[in-house]
Design a protein around this motif. Structure first.
Motif, PDB file in Angstrom:
ATOM      1  N   ASN A   1      60.149 -30.552 -20.450  1.00 19.24           N
ATOM      2  CA  ASN A   1      61.661 -31.066 -20.650  1.00 19.24           C
ATOM      3  C   ASN A   1      62.591 -30.887 -19.498  1.00 19.24           C
ATOM      4  OD1 ASN A   1      60.585 -32.038 -23.252  1.00 19.24           O
ATOM      5  ND2 ASN A   1      61.582 -30.152 -24.253  1.00 19.24           N
ATOM      6  N   MET A   2      62.664 -29.737 -18.977  1.00 17.02           N
ATOM      7  CA  MET A   2      63.649 -29.239 -17.974  1.00 17.02           C
ATOM      8  C   MET A   2      63.191 -30.054 -16.609  1.00 17.02           C
ATOM      9  SD  MET A   2      65.817 -27.300 -19.355  1.00 17.02           S
ATOM     10  CE  MET A   2      65.566 -28.117 -20.947  1.00 17.02           C
ATOM     11  N   LEU A   3      61.931 -30.350 -16.236  1.00 17.29           N
ATOM     12  CA  LEU A   3      61.626 -31.059 -15.269  1.00 17.29           C
ATOM     13  C   LEU A   3      61.895 -32.480 -15.404  1.00 17.29           C
ATOM     14  CD1 LEU A   3      58.224 -29.612 -14.597  1.00 17.29           C
ATOM     15  CD2 LEU A   3      60.144 -29.270 -13.125  1.00 17.29           C
ATOM     16  N   ALA A   4      61.960 -32.984 -16.694  1.00 14.69           N
ATOM     17  CA  ALA A   4      62.180 -34.452 -16.827  1.00 14.69           C
ATOM     18  C   ALA A   4      63.727 -34.634 -16.734  1.00 14.69           C
ATOM     19  CB  ALA A   4      61.649 -34.786 -18.304  1.00 14.69           C
ATOM     20  N   LYS A   5      64.541 -33.724 -17.278  1.00 14.28           N
ATOM     21  CA  LYS A   5      65.976 -33.778 -17.223  1.00 14.28           C
ATOM     22  C   LYS A   5      66.232 -33.730 -15.566  1.00 14.28           C
ATOM     23  CE  LYS A   5      68.848 -31.508 -19.831  1.00 14.28           C
ATOM     24  NZ  LYS A   5      69.617 -30.277 -20.520  1.00 14.28           N
ATOM     25  N   ALA A   6      65.742 -32.857 -14.819  1.00  9.56           N
ATOM     26  CA  ALA A   6      66.043 -32.741 -13.547  1.00  9.56           C
ATOM     27  C   ALA A   6      65.704 -33.932 -12.508  1.00  9.56           C
ATOM     28  CB  ALA A   6      65.354 -31.710 -12.798  1.00  9.56           C
ATOM     29  N   ALA A   7      64.526 -34.750 -13.134  1.00 12.83           N
ATOM     30  CA  ALA A   7      64.228 -35.862 -12.348  1.00 12.83           C
ATOM     31  C   ALA A   7      65.341 -37.052 -12.757  1.00 12.83           C
ATOM     32  CB  ALA A   7      62.945 -36.325 -13.112  1.00 12.83           C
ATOM     33  N   TYR A   8      65.910 -37.139 -14.010  1.00 12.18           N
ATOM     34  CA  TYR A   8      66.964 -37.976 -14.416  1.00 12.18           C
ATOM     35  C   TYR A   8      68.091 -37.880 -13.426  1.00 12.18           C
ATOM     36  CZ  TYR A   8      70.458 -40.450 -17.082  1.00 12.18           C
ATOM     37  OH  TYR A   8      71.485 -41.160 -17.479  1.00 12.18           O
ATOM     38  N   TYR A   9      68.642 -36.469 -13.268  1.00 16.55           N
ATOM     39  CA  TYR A   9      69.846 -36.071 -12.747  1.00 16.55           C
ATOM     40  C   TYR A   9      69.680 -36.207 -11.348  1.00 16.55           C
ATOM     41  CZ  TYR A   9      72.180 -35.249 -17.068  1.00 16.55           C
ATOM     42  OH  TYR A   9      72.808 -35.296 -18.103  1.00 16.55           O
ATOM     43  N   LYS A  10      68.537 -36.377 -10.680  1.00 16.97           N
ATOM     44  CA  LYS A  10      68.396 -36.857  -9.314  1.00 16.97           C
ATOM     45  C   LYS A  10      69.097 -38.233  -8.941  1.00 16.97           C
ATOM     46  CE  LYS A  10      64.884 -33.797  -7.267  1.00 16.97           C
ATOM     47  NZ  LYS A  10      63.744 -33.604  -6.471  1.00 16.97           N
ATOM     48  N   LYS A  11      69.106 -39.125 -10.008  1.00 13.50           N
ATOM     49  CA  LYS A  11      69.741 -40.277  -9.824  1.00 13.50           C
ATOM     50  C   LYS A  11      70.699 -40.734 -10.496  1.00 13.50           C
ATOM     51  CE  LYS A  11      64.974 -42.050  -8.427  1.00 13.50           C
ATOM     52  NZ  LYS A  11      63.805 -43.073  -8.671  1.00 13.50           N
ATOM     53  N   ASN A  12      71.194 -39.718 -11.275  1.00 11.13           N
ATOM     54  CA  ASN A  12      72.498 -39.759 -12.304  1.00 11.13           C
ATOM     55  C   ASN A  12      73.256 -38.683 -12.102  1.00 11.13           C
ATOM     56  OD1 ASN A  12      71.569 -42.538 -13.974  1.00 11.13           O
ATOM     57  ND2 ASN A  12      69.856 -41.327 -13.625  1.00 11.13           N
ATOM     58  N   PRO A  13      74.486 -38.812 -11.912  1.00  8.88           N
ATOM     59  CA  PRO A  13      75.372 -37.714 -11.721  1.00  8.88           C
ATOM     60  C   PRO A  13      75.712 -37.094 -13.030  1.00  8.88           C
ATOM     61  CG  PRO A  13      76.702 -39.886 -11.895  1.00  8.88           C
ATOM     62  CD  PRO A  13      75.263 -40.295 -11.720  1.00  8.88           C
ATOM     63  N   GLN A  14      75.862 -35.727 -12.969  1.00  5.50           N
ATOM     64  CA  GLN A  14      76.209 -35.012 -14.110  1.00  5.50           C
ATOM     65  C   GLN A  14      77.842 -34.857 -14.167  1.00  5.50           C
ATOM     66  OE1 GLN A  14      74.197 -33.857 -11.557  1.00  5.50           O
ATOM     67  NE2 GLN A  14      72.663 -32.114 -12.572  1.00  5.50           N
ATOM     68  N   SER A  15      78.304 -34.727 -15.506  1.00  2.00           N
ATOM     69  CA  SER A  15      79.654 -34.601 -15.670  1.00  2.00           C
ATOM     70  C   SER A  15      80.232 -33.129 -14.997  1.00  2.00           C
ATOM     71  CB  SER A  15      79.654 -34.567 -17.116  1.00  2.00           C
ATOM     72  OG  SER A  15      79.413 -33.353 -17.641  1.00  2.00           O
ATOM     73  N   MET A  16      81.478 -33.331 -15.080  1.00  2.00           N
ATOM     74  CA  MET A  16      82.544 -32.050 -14.482  1.00  2.00           C
ATOM     75  C   MET A  16      82.052 -30.915 -15.158  1.00  2.00           C
ATOM     76  SD  MET A  16      86.616 -31.559 -14.317  1.00  2.00           S
ATOM     77  CE  MET A  16      86.814 -32.869 -13.187  1.00  2.00           C
ATOM     78  N   ARG A  17      82.096 -31.317 -16.643  1.00  2.00           N
ATOM     79  CA  ARG A  17      81.677 -29.961 -17.481  1.00  2.00           C
ATOM     80  C   ARG A  17      80.535 -29.388 -17.426  1.00  2.00           C
ATOM     81  NH1 ARG A  17      79.829 -30.720 -22.796  1.00  2.00           N
ATOM     82  NH2 ARG A  17      78.225 -32.157 -21.862  1.00  2.00           N
ATOM     83  N   ASP A  18      79.358 -30.251 -17.299  1.00  2.00           N
ATOM     84  CA  ASP A  18      78.083 -29.668 -16.652  1.00  2.00           C
ATOM     85  C   ASP A  18      78.072 -28.963 -15.472  1.00  2.00           C
ATOM     86  OD1 ASP A  18      77.218 -30.600 -19.362  1.00  2.00           O
ATOM     87  OD2 ASP A  18      75.975 -32.304 -18.769  1.00  2.00           O
ATOM     88  N   HIS A  19      78.518 -29.590 -14.511  1.00  2.00           N
ATOM     89  CA  HIS A  19      78.805 -28.704 -13.275  1.00  2.00           C
ATOM     90  C   HIS A  19      79.357 -27.289 -13.469  1.00  2.00           C
ATOM     91  CE1 HIS A  19      78.857 -28.733  -8.737  1.00  2.00           C
ATOM     92  NE2 HIS A  19      80.047 -27.941  -8.829  1.00  2.00           N
ATOM     93  N   MET A  20      80.605 -27.146 -14.190  1.00  2.00           N
ATOM     94  CA  MET A  20      81.176 -25.991 -14.175  1.00  2.00           C
ATOM     95  C   MET A  20      80.291 -25.093 -14.840  1.00  2.00           C
ATOM     96  SD  MET A  20      85.064 -27.388 -15.322  1.00  2.00           S
ATOM     97  CE  MET A  20      85.494 -25.788 -15.823  1.00  2.00           C
ATOM     98  N   LEU A  21      79.677 -25.584 -16.032  1.00  2.00           N
ATOM     99  CA  LEU A  21      78.858 -24.558 -16.865  1.00  2.00           C
ATOM    100  C   LEU A  21      77.664 -24.287 -16.193  1.00  2.00           C
ATOM    101  CD1 LEU A  21      79.192 -26.136 -20.274  1.00  2.00           C
ATOM    102  CD2 LEU A  21      80.174 -24.040 -19.561  1.00  2.00           C
ATOM    103  N   SER A  22      77.041 -25.162 -15.390  1.00  2.00           N
ATOM    104  CA  SER A  22      75.706 -24.690 -14.603  1.00  2.00           C
ATOM    105  C   SER A  22      76.110 -23.856 -13.200  1.00  2.00           C
ATOM    106  CB  SER A  22      75.097 -25.817 -14.192  1.00  2.00           C
ATOM    107  OG  SER A  22      74.728 -26.676 -15.010  1.00  2.00           O
ATOM    108  N   HIS A  23      77.405 -23.691 -12.959  1.00  2.00           N
ATOM    109  CA  HIS A  23      77.467 -23.151 -11.456  1.00  2.00           C
ATOM    110  C   HIS A  23      78.553 -21.877 -12.051  1.00  2.00           C
ATOM    111  CE1 HIS A  23      76.242 -26.690 -10.229  1.00  2.00           C
ATOM    112  NE2 HIS A  23      75.958 -26.123  -8.919  1.00  2.00           N
TER     113      HIS A  23
END
Length: 401
Positions: A77-99
């Motif tokens: 699941n995490m690999l599939a999500k990563a593949a999707y976000y390589k071509k689609n931008p994450q939100s500001m919220r997700d950027h903050m929570l991930s960093h």
């Protein structure tokens, strides 16, 4: 080592993972680990495919834990999500929570930054603003410590010892709850062990992985793996006191980043702090000069501890303290799953997942719940109203340090 894909055909479609998935039980928005993991992976091998409900996977690992064929479903699941976000931008919220590590470093760089950030995160106006970008205004946000664990550690003078261990504090202990790290150092020193905390360590990468930032997570993994290998080659054991960090360093690196050399060898030197202490106790090397602790606790087992398959070493050790009474909650996942429950659209799901645990705590009447995971402790306090503690803090109390 060449890169390889996890084989989805190892899945026998038994649906055991679905039966054990707390998110599937809490919401119909998630189509379940079997469908989104191995079933869709068979299609993703030949062509790009993305299922939106994948966003509801919390990466709690209960699917991995329950799979009779040993398929790392959550990793698919995490690999599939990563593949999707390589071509689609994450939100500001997700950027903050991930960093979170970057956010904490910025806070620490400002005079009185922790105090200002804590005020900013815990007042109605700022919580309303955070909600506008997708962070729940109801979720239990962590507070920053005035001084990080690493800063505190550099000022300490330990009793030198020939026996040494390396400690990987992780972001939550370092920036939010440094007392856990301090308690571990005190316990290890009491047992004649000197502690090394290399400044080269960076965030384990767990929040980056769940946010879809796999390339950044791999960069962190390479840095940490190189540092771990350096100390392991000298014969040192590397300890963690956060179950999510431990799982990431020990197991998830191998599943997510097979191109990194030496990860399996590194894992032989990686220990959960209580796994290490329990091993010493079994060898008769752990001091048992405990003072009685006349208290009753409940112990919650984090999902990321159960999936490591090392038993319940903290519970086993705490039961050796005279006067102390402790019962296992045995009531499932708390629901927070790192920062999953901080997301506005996931908050109610996280609370539904943790509802059985919260009620179990309330019905028991215990005042304090013991848990090895920092964000689990946040969620437990929020959902049940009970106080929380890391097991090493209880052990230090018994040693009267």
């Amino acid at each position: 080592m060449a890169k390889h894909r996890i084989n989805p055909d190892d899945c026998i479609a038994c649906t055991t993972c679905v039966a054990h998935c707390p998110v599937t039980a809490a919401t119909r928005k998630f189509r379940g680990p079997k469908m989104l993991g191995p079933a869709l992976e068979r299609f993703r091998i030949s062509e790009e495919d993305y299922e939106p409900s994948l966003e509801y996977c919390s990466n709690c690992k209960n699917c991995d834990l329950s799979c009779p064929s040993g398929v790392p479903v959550s990793t698919l699941n995490m690999l599939a999500k990563a593949a999707y976000y390589k071509k689609n931008p994450q939100s500001m919220r997700d950027h903050m929570l991930s960093h979170g590590e970057n956010m904490a470093k910025m806070v620490n760089a400002i005079p009185f930054g922790a105090a200002l950030a804590n005020v900013g995160m815990h007042n109605p106006v700022s919580r309303a603003a955070m909600k506008q970008i997708g962070i729940s205004d109801k979720a239990p946000m962590p507070t920053y410590a005035a001084t990080s664990f690493v800063s505190w550690f550099k000022s300490q003078k330990q009793t030198p010892s020939e026996e040494k261990v390396v400690f990987f504090p992780g972001c939550f202990i370092n920036y939010n709850q440094p007392q856990v790290g301090k308690d571990l150092v005190a316990v290890l020193q009491h047992n004649g062990i000197e502690v090394i905390v290399p400044e080269e360590f960076v965030c384990c990468g767990s929040p980056l992985v769940t946010g879809g930032y796999l390339d950044e997570a791999e960069s962190n993994a390479r840095k940490n793996a190189a540092e771990i290998a350096k100390w392991a080659a000298k014969g040192y054991k590397i300890l963690t006191a956060c179950t999510s960090c431990g799982l990431m360093l020990n197991q998830e690196y191998q599943e997510l980043f097979p191109a990194i050399e030496g990860l399996a060898q590194n894992a032989l030197s990686l220990y959960d702090a209580f796994e290490f202490l329990a091993e010493r106790a079994a060898e008769g090397k752990l001091k048992t000069d405990f003072a009685p602790v006349q208290e009753h606790f409940m112990y919650h087992v984090p999902c990321h501890l159960r999936v490591q398959g090392i038993g319940l070493p903290a519970l086993t050790l705490l039961r050796q303290i005279p006067g102390l009474s402790i019962e296992e909650a045995d009531a499932g996942c708390c629901g927070i799953s790192g920062n999953y429950g901080f997301r506005d659209e996931k908050y109610e799901i996280s609370m539904a997942v943790g509802a059985e645990l919260f009620q179990r705590i309330k019905d028991s009447g215990v005042k304090t719940v013991v848990c090895d995971c920092g964000t689990c402790r946040l969620q437990i306090g929020h959902g049940s109203g009970a106080a929380t503690a890391h097991p090493v803090s209880i052990l230090r109390k018994a040693y009267q340090l």
